[in-house]
Write a protein that holds these residues in place. Structure first.
Motif, mmCIF file in Angstrom:
data_model
loop_
_atom_site.group_PDB
_atom_site.id
_atom_site.type_symbol
_atom_site.label_atom_id
_atom_site.label_comp_id
_atom_site.label_asym_id
_atom_site.label_seq_id
_atom_site.Cartn_x
_atom_site.Cartn_y
_atom_site.Cartn_z
ATOM 1 N N ARG A 157 0.617 -0.932 0.443
ATOM 2 C CA ARG A 157 -0.194 0.074 0.236
ATOM 3 C C ARG A 157 1.046 0.813 -0.065
ATOM 4 O O ARG A 157 0.559 2.293 -0.103
ATOM 5 C CB ARG A 157 -1.066 -0.250 1.111
ATOM 6 C CG ARG A 157 -1.519 0.832 1.219
ATOM 7 C CD ARG A 157 -2.619 1.151 0.696
ATOM 8 N NE ARG A 157 -3.812 2.578 0.411
ATOM 9 C CZ ARG A 157 -3.541 3.785 0.084
ATOM 10 N NH1 ARG A 157 -2.048 3.882 -0.511
ATOM 11 N NH2 ARG A 157 -3.918 4.912 0.080
ATOM 12 N N ARG A 170 -4.210 -1.385 10.077
ATOM 13 C CA ARG A 170 -4.229 -0.560 10.683
ATOM 14 C C ARG A 170 -3.692 -0.084 12.378
ATOM 15 O O ARG A 170 -2.640 1.371 12.459
ATOM 16 C CB ARG A 170 -6.515 -0.097 10.526
ATOM 17 C CG ARG A 170 -6.289 -0.151 9.782
ATOM 18 C CD ARG A 170 -6.494 1.529 8.913
ATOM 19 N NE ARG A 170 -7.578 1.402 8.154
ATOM 20 C CZ ARG A 170 -7.176 1.167 6.712
ATOM 21 N NH1 ARG A 170 -5.764 0.351 6.444
ATOM 22 N NH2 ARG A 170 -8.206 1.513 5.663
ATOM 23 N N GLU A 178 -14.065 -1.180 4.969
ATOM 24 C CA GLU A 178 -12.476 -0.195 4.781
ATOM 25 C C GLU A 178 -11.092 -0.411 4.489
ATOM 26 O O GLU A 178 -10.937 0.102 3.680
ATOM 27 C CB GLU A 178 -12.662 0.410 6.906
ATOM 28 C CG GLU A 178 -13.488 1.261 7.056
ATOM 29 C CD GLU A 178 -13.997 1.491 8.318
ATOM 30 O OE1 GLU A 178 -12.639 1.280 9.133
ATOM 31 O OE2 GLU A 178 -14.228 2.675 9.050
ATOM 32 N N ASP A 224 -10.331 1.077 0.571
ATOM 33 C CA ASP A 224 -9.219 1.558 -0.197
ATOM 34 C C ASP A 224 -7.830 1.493 -0.616
ATOM 35 O O ASP A 224 -7.106 1.883 -0.698
ATOM 36 C CB ASP A 224 -8.429 1.485 1.622
ATOM 37 C CG ASP A 224 -7.076 2.622 1.436
ATOM 38 O OD1 ASP A 224 -6.919 3.712 1.309
ATOM 39 O OD2 ASP A 224 -5.642 2.228 3.027
ATOM 40 N N TRP A 225 -8.240 -0.447 -0.387
ATOM 41 C CA TRP A 225 -7.189 -1.211 -1.343
ATOM 42 C C TRP A 225 -7.601 -2.444 -1.771
ATOM 43 O O TRP A 225 -7.651 -3.647 -1.122
ATOM 44 C CB TRP A 225 -5.508 -1.284 -0.533
ATOM 45 C CG TRP A 225 -4.850 -2.463 -1.331
ATOM 46 C CD1 TRP A 225 -4.501 -1.543 -2.544
ATOM 47 C CD2 TRP A 225 -3.786 -2.258 -0.793
ATOM 48 N NE1 TRP A 225 -2.652 -2.099 -2.873
ATOM 49 C CE2 TRP A 225 -2.452 -2.896 -1.869
ATOM 50 C CE3 TRP A 225 -3.082 -3.393 0.279
ATOM 51 C CZ2 TRP A 225 -1.335 -3.095 -1.783
ATOM 52 C CZ3 TRP A 225 -1.857 -3.697 0.521
ATOM 53 C CH2 TRP A 225 -0.926 -3.752 -0.453
#
Length: 387
Positions: free
Chosen positions: A17, A135, A172, A176-177
């Motif tokens: 990422r 995260r 989530e 994002d990815w």
């Protein structure tokens, strides 16, 4: 060893990422070796030492916990991956990380946390594994999470198969990815899932007998176990029952691995994948037990739920575990000032982020830390704290 064309190749990774800074001083490791090392060095992995596998806060040093279970899964997974010319390092990393999202007290703790967080989307330990690794655990100065490879994150998201309805935490991350949640997981992830089944199917029998909650006679009512026992007894007729039990567990693991390899080779030959993209697009998993072994394994699982996981002694401890997790959630949601300062300082003002933040704190607890915090913020509880 040359990788099969359908294996995950670190040279063809979809990347991370966040771009990596120069790492010339970090050794000659490929992308999946780096993933494995990041897992092993993480705080979340170390916490598995004091998280329930079957027995809550076991006082006996000989019982398995999440950490030792994960190591055993990794050993089985690497053996299978090597035999199929898959990527051993990615397989091992997936095996080591697969249980990181478990809250304290195993499934009993998860049930209580799911209920406490129902208004904020609930809780799912598989999705929480990804939340922790992408995260919450942030040892790096320039990005959140461990910044694992796409193949590692995708494998953890889908190691139990394609995901039709992603829990909020996984949704989530996928937003994002994108993780191609509808496709089949890599063969390395499929191996990790079944290595997990093989490990706990057999090692939980061993721990259950060691704890006195199962007897050999009970275990031998399961056809798969009975067949293995008779084969072991025929081979070592003078062996004591306790020593033969160890042979039974080893032989049963070997039998399940051998069956999985034979069936997986058959499926791979029939599907003839030429690349990992073909694996993702396959209609069905390519790593599997034979129909006969799959049925035998389901029978074993039913037995284990009835005789061990739902044993009255286990259920009594599980109820206490639910009381602790539910009590902690109620206490922290009612009075966030009771959170540790570093968690209170980051508490979001709005829902559902507020409840999810408190859920993150509770889910990261070890069994013994949860017991200690309950006694601190709620009151006395009769639960072992372990070593």
């Amino acid at each position: 060893m040359a990788l099969a064309p359908f294996a995950a190749d670190p040279a063809l990774t979809r990347g991370r990422r966040y771009a990596l800074a120069s790492a010339s001083n970090r050794g000659q490791r490929d992308e999946y070796q780096r993933d494995r090392d990041r897992i092993v060095h993480s705080i979340a992995f170390r916490r598995l030492r004091h998280k329930t596998q079957v027995f809550v806060a076991p006082d006996g040093d000989h019982f398995r916990v999440r950490l030792t279970h994960s190591l055993e899964v990794a050993q089985i997974g690497r053996t299978i991956a090597r035999a199929l010319n898959l990527n051993e390092d990615l397989t091992e990393a997936l095996c080591l990380a697969h249980d990181i999202g478990h809250p304290p007290f195993g499934h009993a703790g998860e049930d209580a946390l799911k209920e406490a967080m129902a208004g904020a989307g609930g809780f799912d330990h598989n999705a929480h594994t990804l939340r922790v690794l992408t995260r919450l655990e942030s040892p790096y100065s320039h990005h959140p999470g461990l910044n694992l490879s796409w193949e590692m994150v995708e494998g953890l998201a889908k190691h139990n198969g394609p995901v039709a309805h992603a829990p909020w935490a996984l949704a989530e991350i996928d937003a994002d990815w994108p993780l191609d949640l509808a496709g089949q997981p890599s063969l390395e992830a499929q191996v990790a899932a079944l290595a997990d089944d093989i490990a706990y199917d057999n090692h939980d029998i061993d721990d259950g007998i060691r704890a006195g909650l199962l007897s050999l006679d009970e275990a031998r009512t399961v056809p798969l176990v009975a067949e293995g026992w008779e084969a072991a007894r025929a081979r070592w007729p003078d062996c004591s029952d306790s020593a033969l039990r160890s042979e039974l567990i080893r032989n049963q693991i070997g039998r399940m691995v051998a069956d999985l390899l034979a069936e997986s080779r058959r499926r791979i030959a029939a599907a003839n994948p030429r690349s990992i993209a073909d694996v993702h697009q396959a209609a069905t998993p390519l790593i599997a037990f034979s129909p006969e072994m799959a049925a035998a394994e389901r029978t074993l699982k039913r037995f284990m739920y009835a005789r061990l996981y739902h044993h009255p002694q286990q259920m009594a401890v599980a109820e206490q575990a639910r009381v602790i997790v539910a009590g902690l959630a109620h206490a922290y949601l009612s009075d966030p000032a009771t959170l540790p300062p570093e968690w209170a300082a980051r508490l979001p003002a709005e829902e559902p982020a507020r409840t999810r933040h408190i859920g993150d704190f509770i889910a990261g607890m070890t069994d013994r830390y949860a017991v200690a915090r309950y006694r601190e913020v709620v009151g006395p509880v009769d639960m072992p704290e372990g070593a």
